[in-house]
Design a protein around this motif. Sequence first.
Motif, mmCIF file in Angstrom:
data_model
loop_
_atom_site.group_PDB
_atom_site.id
_atom_site.type_symbol
_atom_site.label_atom_id
_atom_site.label_comp_id
_atom_site.label_asym_id
_atom_site.label_seq_id
_atom_site.Cartn_x
_atom_site.Cartn_y
_atom_site.Cartn_z
ATOM 1 N N HIS A 286 0.849 -1.190 0.000
ATOM 2 C CA HIS A 286 0.000 0.000 0.000
ATOM 3 C C HIS A 286 0.882 1.236 0.000
ATOM 4 N N GLU A 287 0.667 2.097 -0.975
ATOM 5 C CA GLU A 287 1.403 3.357 -1.069
ATOM 6 C C GLU A 287 0.379 4.489 -1.122
ATOM 7 N N TYR A 288 0.540 5.455 -0.216
ATOM 8 C CA TYR A 288 -0.446 6.521 -0.074
ATOM 9 C C TYR A 288 0.064 7.893 -0.491
ATOM 10 N N PHE A 292 3.058 8.844 -6.864
ATOM 11 C CA PHE A 292 3.399 7.443 -6.732
ATOM 12 C C PHE A 292 4.656 7.116 -7.531
ATOM 13 N N ALA A 293 5.383 6.122 -7.040
ATOM 14 C CA ALA A 293 6.486 5.573 -7.823
ATOM 15 C C ALA A 293 5.936 4.918 -9.086
ATOM 16 N N ARG A 322 3.645 -9.725 -12.741
ATOM 17 C CA ARG A 322 3.713 -8.751 -11.656
ATOM 18 C C ARG A 322 3.015 -7.495 -12.162
ATOM 19 N N TRP A 323 2.344 -6.802 -11.269
ATOM 20 C CA TRP A 323 1.675 -5.581 -11.707
ATOM 21 C C TRP A 323 1.489 -4.623 -10.540
ATOM 22 N N ALA A 324 1.206 -3.393 -10.910
ATOM 23 C CA ALA A 324 0.815 -2.365 -9.950
ATOM 24 C C ALA A 324 -0.584 -1.899 -10.318
#
Length: 373
Positions: A286-288, A292-293, A322-324
């Motif tokens: 989780h990136e808030y 975002f990278a 793999r995914w974002a």
Amino acid sequence: MKVIVVGAGVVGTMHAWHAVERGHEVVHIEREAEARGASLRNFGQIWVSGRAGGEELDTALRARELWEGIGARVPGLGFRAIGSLTPVRNELELAVAEAAVARPDAAARGYKLLTAAEARAVNPALRGAFEAALWCERDAAVEPRLAQLALREALLATGKYTFLPNREVRDVVRENAVRDDRGETHTGDAVVLCTGAALSGLVREVAGEIPVRRVRLQMMQTAPLGEPLTTSVADADSFRYYPAYASPALDALNEGQAQDPTAAAHKMQLLMVQRLDGGLTIGDTHEYEHPFAFDTLEDPYEHLTRVVESFLGRPLPKIRRRWAGVYAQCVDTSRVVHRQRVRDGVWLVTGPGGRGMTCSPAIAETTANELGW
């Protein structure tokens, strides 16, 4: 009645479903050839176990009921009532599971504390070392990459549904009417904007700044496991993440057992579901913080691999994907969804966060009820 639905992710598709079910005509507009966002880039979990008591749990349980009914009619969803297991390894983790089982709503969730042997009887693929496991009977799964396609096929068969892909809605031009980027105006008796994590552009123009944020995650999928994983699987880091597990026992876990540094840095938990082809969908991070990278980082994947292999007692199959992904979440995470009338006859529905796949049928049902469809 004619309903215009903008956005063909799971939330938008479920709004279309409920409108057609109630006898209405639907025009469904999607900016791409088909949805490509969080509705596909998730576990496909119907995740009751960790939901906060009250409105959130009620919504999840109603959605679970709706998913099962829709799945019986639309087999292409791949609905399976598989439940979930959260193995625990020590007394601190066990105490959190025991506190969960003691909740007044534990029976509604289907909670039960199992010994390691009982857990392996439910899911024989769990050959690794653990002391006990929290079972949640009400958890289920669907196929996220297939669900919207299957629902759309069923909707098209009704004769009441029109799908318009590759059209981006640019303007709300008047009451109950939107215009797309081809210059065509679509008018109905109601318009529902289900734009997912697209919070700028049209959404900002019609709603201003809304109390919804974007969250980024990383996930992966393996080649077929070669045996059934009969339940979904979580790890004890999920106790730190989901509100149902809040308790003095969780406080003691947080104080007495430091989270793995990689898991802490990336706000991680393990969730794992087997796909119909035998592969495992595994995540997540989780990136808030914005921006975002744009990279997908290897450390989280390596951590997840170690955790999964420790539960399975065997090496993972080859990683195939793999995914974002990015989803929209209400800033007040106790809110199930952000639902707002932004113009006469026009509503915005977004921000379910990680609840979107779980709760979308009930979220859409509530919209239909509130709008008097």
